[in-house]
Scaffold this motif. Structure first.
Motif, PDB file in Angstrom:
ATOM      1  N   LEU A  48      50.475  42.285 -57.867  1.00 36.81           N
ATOM      2  CA  LEU A  48      49.013  42.300 -57.901  1.00 36.81           C
ATOM      3  C   LEU A  48      48.422  43.084 -56.732  1.00 36.81           C
ATOM      4  CD1 LEU A  48      48.367  38.556 -58.859  1.00 36.81           C
ATOM      5  CD2 LEU A  48      48.022  40.553 -60.321  1.00 36.81           C
ATOM      6  N   GLY A  49      49.290  43.685 -55.916  1.00 35.20           N
ATOM      7  CA  GLY A  49      48.808  44.451 -54.778  1.00 35.20           C
ATOM      8  C   GLY A  49      48.512  43.617 -53.562  1.00 35.20           C
ATOM      9  N   ILE A  50      49.148  42.448 -53.441  1.00 37.60           N
ATOM     10  CA  ILE A  50      48.944  41.545 -52.316  1.00 37.60           C
ATOM     11  C   ILE A  50      50.165  41.611 -51.409  1.00 37.60           C
ATOM     12  CG2 ILE A  50      48.474  39.151 -51.656  1.00 37.60           C
ATOM     13  CD1 ILE A  50      47.449  38.717 -54.516  1.00 37.60           C
ATOM     14  N   THR A  51      49.959  41.561 -50.116  1.00 34.20           N
ATOM     15  CA  THR A  51      51.091  41.612 -49.195  1.00 34.20           C
ATOM     16  C   THR A  51      52.002  40.417 -49.417  1.00 34.20           C
ATOM     17  OG1 THR A  51      49.975  40.351 -47.443  1.00 34.20           O
ATOM     18  CG2 THR A  51      49.660  42.757 -47.462  1.00 34.20           C
ATOM     19  N   ARG A  52      53.273  40.595 -49.080  1.00 32.99           N
ATOM     20  CA  ARG A  52      54.245  39.521 -49.272  1.00 32.99           C
ATOM     21  C   ARG A  52      53.874  38.291 -48.442  1.00 32.99           C
ATOM     22  NH1 ARG A  52      58.038  40.112 -53.243  1.00 32.99           N
ATOM     23  NH2 ARG A  52      58.932  41.992 -52.354  1.00 32.99           N
ATOM     24  N   GLU A  53      53.379  38.521 -47.229  1.00 33.18           N
ATOM     25  CA  GLU A  53      53.025  37.397 -46.364  1.00 33.18           C
ATOM     26  C   GLU A  53      51.870  36.585 -46.943  1.00 33.18           C
ATOM     27  OE1 GLU A  53      55.420  40.207 -44.185  1.00 33.18           O
ATOM     28  OE2 GLU A  53      53.588  40.477 -45.363  1.00 33.18           O
ATOM     29  N   LEU A  54      50.811  37.256 -47.377  1.00 31.33           N
ATOM     30  CA  LEU A  54      49.686  36.551 -47.975  1.00 31.33           C
ATOM     31  C   LEU A  54      50.105  35.881 -49.276  1.00 31.33           C
ATOM     32  CD1 LEU A  54      46.762  35.715 -48.080  1.00 31.33           C
ATOM     33  CD2 LEU A  54      46.171  37.959 -49.027  1.00 31.33           C
ATOM     34  N   SER A  55      51.015  36.498 -50.011  1.00 32.27           N
ATOM     35  CA  SER A  55      51.518  35.885 -51.246  1.00 32.27           C
ATOM     36  C   SER A  55      52.199  34.554 -50.957  1.00 32.27           C
ATOM     37  CB  SER A  55      52.508  36.823 -51.937  1.00 32.27           C
ATOM     38  OG  SER A  55      51.905  38.042 -52.286  1.00 32.27           O
ATOM     39  N   LEU A  56      52.967  34.496 -49.856  1.00 26.73           N
ATOM     40  CA  LEU A  56      53.646  33.261 -49.487  1.00 26.73           C
ATOM     41  C   LEU A  56      52.645  32.193 -49.041  1.00 26.73           C
ATOM     42  CD1 LEU A  56      56.741  34.682 -47.573  1.00 26.73           C
ATOM     43  CD2 LEU A  56      56.768  33.395 -49.714  1.00 26.73           C
ATOM     44  N   VAL A  57      51.619  32.593 -48.309  1.00 28.04           N
ATOM     45  CA  VAL A  57      50.579  31.651 -47.893  1.00 28.04           C
ATOM     46  C   VAL A  57      49.875  31.081 -49.123  1.00 28.04           C
ATOM     47  CG1 VAL A  57      48.354  31.435 -46.706  1.00 28.04           C
ATOM     48  CG2 VAL A  57      50.221  32.720 -45.644  1.00 28.04           C
ATOM     49  N   THR A  58      49.537  31.943 -50.059  1.00 30.66           N
ATOM     50  CA  THR A  58      48.871  31.520 -51.288  1.00 30.66           C
ATOM     51  C   THR A  58      49.766  30.592 -52.095  1.00 30.66           C
ATOM     52  OG1 THR A  58      47.640  33.603 -51.368  1.00 30.66           O
ATOM     53  CG2 THR A  58      47.809  32.348 -53.409  1.00 30.66           C
ATOM     54  N   ALA A  59      51.035  30.962 -52.248  1.00 30.10           N
ATOM     55  CA  ALA A  59      51.966  30.151 -53.032  1.00 30.10           C
ATOM     56  C   ALA A  59      52.179  28.787 -52.390  1.00 30.10           C
ATOM     57  CB  ALA A  59      53.289  30.888 -53.184  1.00 30.10           C
ATOM     58  N   ALA A  60      52.273  28.748 -51.057  1.00 28.37           N
ATOM     59  CA  ALA A  60      52.473  27.477 -50.362  1.00 28.37           C
ATOM     60  C   ALA A  60      51.268  26.558 -50.537  1.00 28.37           C
ATOM     61  CB  ALA A  60      52.730  27.724 -48.881  1.00 28.37           C
ATOM     62  N   SER A  61      50.062  27.128 -50.540  1.00 24.55           N
ATOM     63  CA  SER A  61      48.867  26.307 -50.712  1.00 24.55           C
ATOM     64  C   SER A  61      48.853  25.635 -52.076  1.00 24.55           C
ATOM     65  CB  SER A  61      47.609  27.159 -50.525  1.00 24.55           C
ATOM     66  OG  SER A  61      47.416  28.059 -51.606  1.00 24.55           O
TER      67      SER A  61
END
Length: 337
Positions: A119-132
């Motif tokens: 989706l064009g999201i950085t891997r780090e932000l993706s992990l933060v989003t997934a963890a939430s």
């Protein structure tokens, strides 16, 4: 900006931080009061901080304390969250339930890892989003961000993620109990579904008790087990981001101080050494720390930062939420049949 290291509080600097911390705590108090009327204290803390910053620019006297609240107070809140973990979590749920909840968390984290960059999201932000989504909403987003994110947009991304996941979780309080009734789930299955799929602890508890007391008890325990998975997740995610140009140091990442605090608090509480009265105090205190940190982040962010965040992370949040609903509902239907 949020840093990965746990940080050491220097006593001689603490006096300089007091005005800014007091300001953020005052905003957090107002946010907590407004949440009694409607909404989430976390969201109100962020909104009030943004509004205050829009009409008044805090002077230099407040800046160091605001920065401290945005970083260290958030970590303190996450560490105190460990006092919510007890042996009752393992005693009420059977081994199959625990395994299913853990697998669901792992699948959502893996889905975020793969879908985010698509989706064009950085891997780090993706992990933060997934963890939430996978673990415990605002607390997980803050904790994982402290571990993996080290750039100038960290505050913005954390604030926007927490705001979005809190809104989704608030909606879940209304919609998910309806799913329990529509699916014909009993108290045990319904509680596991609600505790296994709703993002925020308070929302999972509220949704469970809105069905009946038995469902509420089970939802609370299932949700707290997901909270317990915050520690292993925060230990694992740095390994997932190693070798991506974030650091020239090839050594293995060390657990941050706040995560060690979370584990120690959980172990003490599970051992029975912590008085029940203390555990009852640390729960609202942990939440207040998170609200205070969100107020601090709001005070440092211009409104245009939210426009820069974009819709893609919110789309990812919704996709991952649907995945978690499907996994949780499939398990409880199969397990109860």
């Amino acid at each position: 900006m949020l840093h990965r290291s746990g940080g050491i509080i220097e006593p001689n600097r603490l006096w300089k931080d007091i005005p800014g911390i007091a300001l953020c705590a005052l905003v957090a108090s107002a946010a907590t009061w407004m949440a009694l009327l409607a909404g989430s204290a976390v969201i109100w803390g962020l909104i009030l901080g943004l509004v205050l910053a829009a009409i008044w620019s805090p002077s230099a006297m407040f800046q160091t304390g605001i920065s401290f609240a945005a970083r260290q107070v958030m970590r303190i809140g996450v560490a105190l969250l460990g006092f919510q973990i007890s042996l009752a979590t393992l005693q009420i749920l059977d081994v199959t339930d625990l395994a299913a909840l853990a697998v669901n968390v792992a699948i959502v984290l893996a889905a975020g890892w793969f879908l985010g960059p698509m989706l064009g999201i950085t891997r780090e932000l993706s992990l933060v989003t997934a963890a939430s989504v996978a673990i415990c909403g605002a607390s997980a987003a803050a904790a994982v961000a402290c571990v993996v994110m080290r750039n100038d947009s960290t505050n913005r991304d954390v604030a926007c993620t927490i705001g979005a996941v809190s809104v989704i979780s608030s909606v879940a309080v209304i919609l998910y109990p309806l799913m329990v009734h529509m699916a014909g789930l009993g108290s045990t299955a319904g509680g596991i579904f609600l505790g296994g799929s709703i993002h925020e602890v308070a929302h999972a508890v509220a949704a469970g008790y809105s069905v009946n007391p038995e469902t509420g008890d089970m939802a609370t325990v299932a949700k707290l087990f997901r909270v317990a998975l915050l520690a292993p997740t925060c230990i694992a995610v740095p390994f997932a981001t190693m070798g991506r140009g974030r650091s020239q140091n090839p050594s293995l990442p060390l657990p941050p101080v706040f995560l060690i605090g979370f584990v120690v608090a959980a172990m003490l509480n599970a051992s029975g050494l912590v008085p029940r009265e203390l555990s009852q105090v640390t729960t609202p205190l942990s939440r207040f720390c998170l609200v205070t940190s969100m107020a601090a982040i709001g005070l440092t962010l211009p409104w245009r930062s939210f426009r820069a965040f974009g819709a893609r992370p919110i789309v990812l949040l919704l996709i991952l939420s649907v995945i978690l609903i499907g996994l949780s509902l499939t398990y409880v239907k199969c397990h109860s049949s």
